[in-house]
Design an enzyme around this catalytic site. Structure first.
Site, short mmCIF file in Angstrom:
data_model
loop_
_atom_site.label_atom_id
_atom_site.label_comp_id
_atom_site.label_asym_id
_atom_site.label_seq_id
_atom_site.Cartn_x
_atom_site.Cartn_y
_atom_site.Cartn_z
N THR A 199 -16.71 0.98 1.50
CA THR A 199 -15.36 1.43 1.88
C THR A 199 -15.36 2.95 1.76
O THR A 199 -16.35 3.53 1.33
CB THR A 199 -14.27 0.88 0.92
OG1 THR A 199 -14.48 1.47 -0.37
CG2 THR A 199 -14.33 -0.63 0.80
N ASN A 231 -5.32 -4.71 -6.95
CA ASN A 231 -6.51 -4.11 -6.33
C ASN A 231 -6.37 -2.61 -6.10
O ASN A 231 -7.37 -1.90 -6.02
CB ASN A 231 -6.75 -4.85 -4.99
CG ASN A 231 -7.65 -4.10 -4.06
OD1 ASN A 231 -8.87 -4.20 -4.12
ND2 ASN A 231 -7.04 -3.31 -3.15
N LYS A 271 -11.41 0.92 -15.78
CA LYS A 271 -11.87 -0.40 -15.34
C LYS A 271 -12.29 -1.27 -16.53
O LYS A 271 -12.17 -2.50 -16.48
CB LYS A 271 -13.01 -0.26 -14.33
CG LYS A 271 -12.56 0.32 -12.98
CD LYS A 271 -11.48 -0.53 -12.34
CE LYS A 271 -11.35 -0.31 -10.85
NZ LYS A 271 -10.22 -1.06 -10.26
N ASP A 330 4.40 2.45 -5.13
CA ASP A 330 3.34 2.99 -5.98
C ASP A 330 3.20 1.99 -7.12
O ASP A 330 4.11 1.83 -7.93
CB ASP A 330 3.80 4.37 -6.50
CG ASP A 330 2.90 4.89 -7.61
OD1 ASP A 330 1.90 4.23 -7.95
OD2 ASP A 330 3.24 5.97 -8.16
N TYR A 378 -12.81 6.70 -14.52
CA TYR A 378 -12.72 5.44 -13.77
C TYR A 378 -13.31 4.29 -14.59
O TYR A 378 -12.74 3.20 -14.66
CB TYR A 378 -13.48 5.64 -12.46
CG TYR A 378 -13.55 4.46 -11.54
CD1 TYR A 378 -12.42 4.02 -10.86
CD2 TYR A 378 -14.75 3.79 -11.32
CE1 TYR A 378 -12.50 2.93 -9.98
CE2 TYR A 378 -14.84 2.72 -10.45
CZ TYR A 378 -13.71 2.29 -9.79
OH TYR A 378 -13.79 1.22 -8.92
N ASP A 392 0.85 -1.20 0.00
CA ASP A 392 0.00 0.00 0.00
C ASP A 392 0.88 1.25 0.00
O ASP A 392 1.85 1.34 0.74
CB ASP A 392 -0.97 0.05 1.18
CG ASP A 392 -2.22 0.85 0.85
OD1 ASP A 392 -3.29 0.24 0.67
OD2 ASP A 392 -2.12 2.09 0.74
#
Ligand SMILES: NC(=O)c1ccc[n+]([C@@H]2O[C@H](COP(=O)([O-])OP(=O)(O)OC[C@H]3O[C@@H](n4cnc5c(N)ncnc54)[C@H](O)[C@@H]3O)[C@@H](O)[C@H]2O)c1
Length: 293
Positions: A205, A100, A175, A73, A171, A38
């Site tokens: 989330t 992810n 995707k 990153d 986005y 992360d």
């Protein structure tokens, strides 16, 4: 509980929070050694100075599992390569890559800045490419050296990429690109013992809390059993698929496919296109609604 991933070595990107964290905990519970990646950024992808990956490693170790943190990153080509190397040097190989990591900067298309477009495309699309590229090169080298691994990649697409979503043009484009990349990677890498699938998860989330009513939304950990199974040796024959997970329901996503067609026999006359195309569209399945319409 049957442990599906005993001794297998995994990388989970963006695993400091949300869905990625749940995947890392689930893989570890099934016996995998996990590189918990992360970069510690905000919902919009800006630096926070936090190290959420370290906390997830502590959780895994406290539960008796094995894990190590990584702060790459994912969209930095060299850092992605170093992360793959870290798995190999720490645990002796790599079997599972769960892509992810990502963030959003939701805007209507006409308000989207060049910088927002570049940042969102970069983190999702290049962030999938960079890790896949370096892990794939490792798996090819292992295969050529006679040590083929039973490897798995699980990418993260989204309903926004598959059906479209108002206010999420960038986005959605990223995707959708991940779904396309999944098909090609699956076709190219099967000869090296690698399967490549994608999920379209749903979870409450920080990513969804600001944008939607999340009161009845699934939890991050509802997505992870599917990832654990796809990562297992049992899933060896499944590749190039996109699976949507929404709480207790899993759905196979049918992608683009050739529908009804007509052949004019010679170059189409523009005047004939309208009636012919309208007839075909009448025979074709009606596209699903774009989210938010
Ligand atoms: N939450 C949902 O309902 C939903 C739906 C469809 C798809 N997704 C996808 O699932 C994935 C996880 O989303 P989430 O809801 O858990 O979001 P989240 O914001 O809770 O977690 C994402 C994590 O990725 C990390 N990250 C961001 N950029 C990174 C980078 N460049 N390198 C490494 N790490 C980075 C962040 O620090 C964060 O910890 C994303 O790809 C998201 O697009 C989520």
């Amino acid at each position: 509980m049957a442990r599906l991933l005993e001794g297998r070595i995994a990388i989970v990107t963006g695993a400091g929070r949300g869905i990625g964290r749940a995947h890392a905990l689930e893989l570890a519970r099934h016996g995998a050694k996990v590189v918990v990646n992360d970069f510690g950024v905000s919902l919009a992808g800006e630096g926070t100075g936090e190290s959420p990956a370290e906390r997830v490693v502590e959780e895994i170790v406290a539960a008796g599992g094995e894990a190590v943190a990584n702060a790459a990153d994912v969209a930095d080509f060299a850092e992605a390569e170093a992360m793959v190397r870290q798995a190999i040097e720490t645990y002796g190989g790599l079997d599972i890559l769960v892509n992810n990591a990502g963030f959003v900067r939701d805007r209507m298309l006409v308000n989207t800045s060049e910088e927002e477009w570049d940042a969102v495309i970069r983190v999702h699309l290049k962030g999938h490419f960079a890790t896949l590229r370096h892990a794939g090169a490792y798996w090819r080298a292992e295969s050529k050296a006679g040590r083929q691994r039973d490897a798995r990649v699980i990418n993260t697409s989204s309903g926004a990429g598959l059906q479209g979503s108002i206010g999420q043009g960038t986005y959605s484009a990223a995707k959708a690109g991940i779904a396309g990349l999944t098909l090609v990677a699956a076709a190219e890498m099967s000869r090296y013992g690698v399967t490549v699938n994608a999920i379209a998860p749903v979870a409450k989330t920080r990513m969804t809390e600001g944008a939607f009513d999340t009161s009845a939304m699934a939890l991050p950990e509802d997505n992870s059993p599917v990832v654990a199974w796809l990562a297992s040796e049992e899933a060896r024959d499944i590749t190039g698929r996109v699976i949507e997970i929404d709480g207790t329901t899993i759905t196979v996503e049918n992608g683009w496919a050739h529908g009804p067609s007509a052949d004019a026999g010679a170059r189409w006359d523009a005047g004939d296109v309208g009636p012919a195309l309208r007839k075909l569209l009448g025979e074709a399945p009606v596209p699903e609604k774009v989210y938010g319409t």
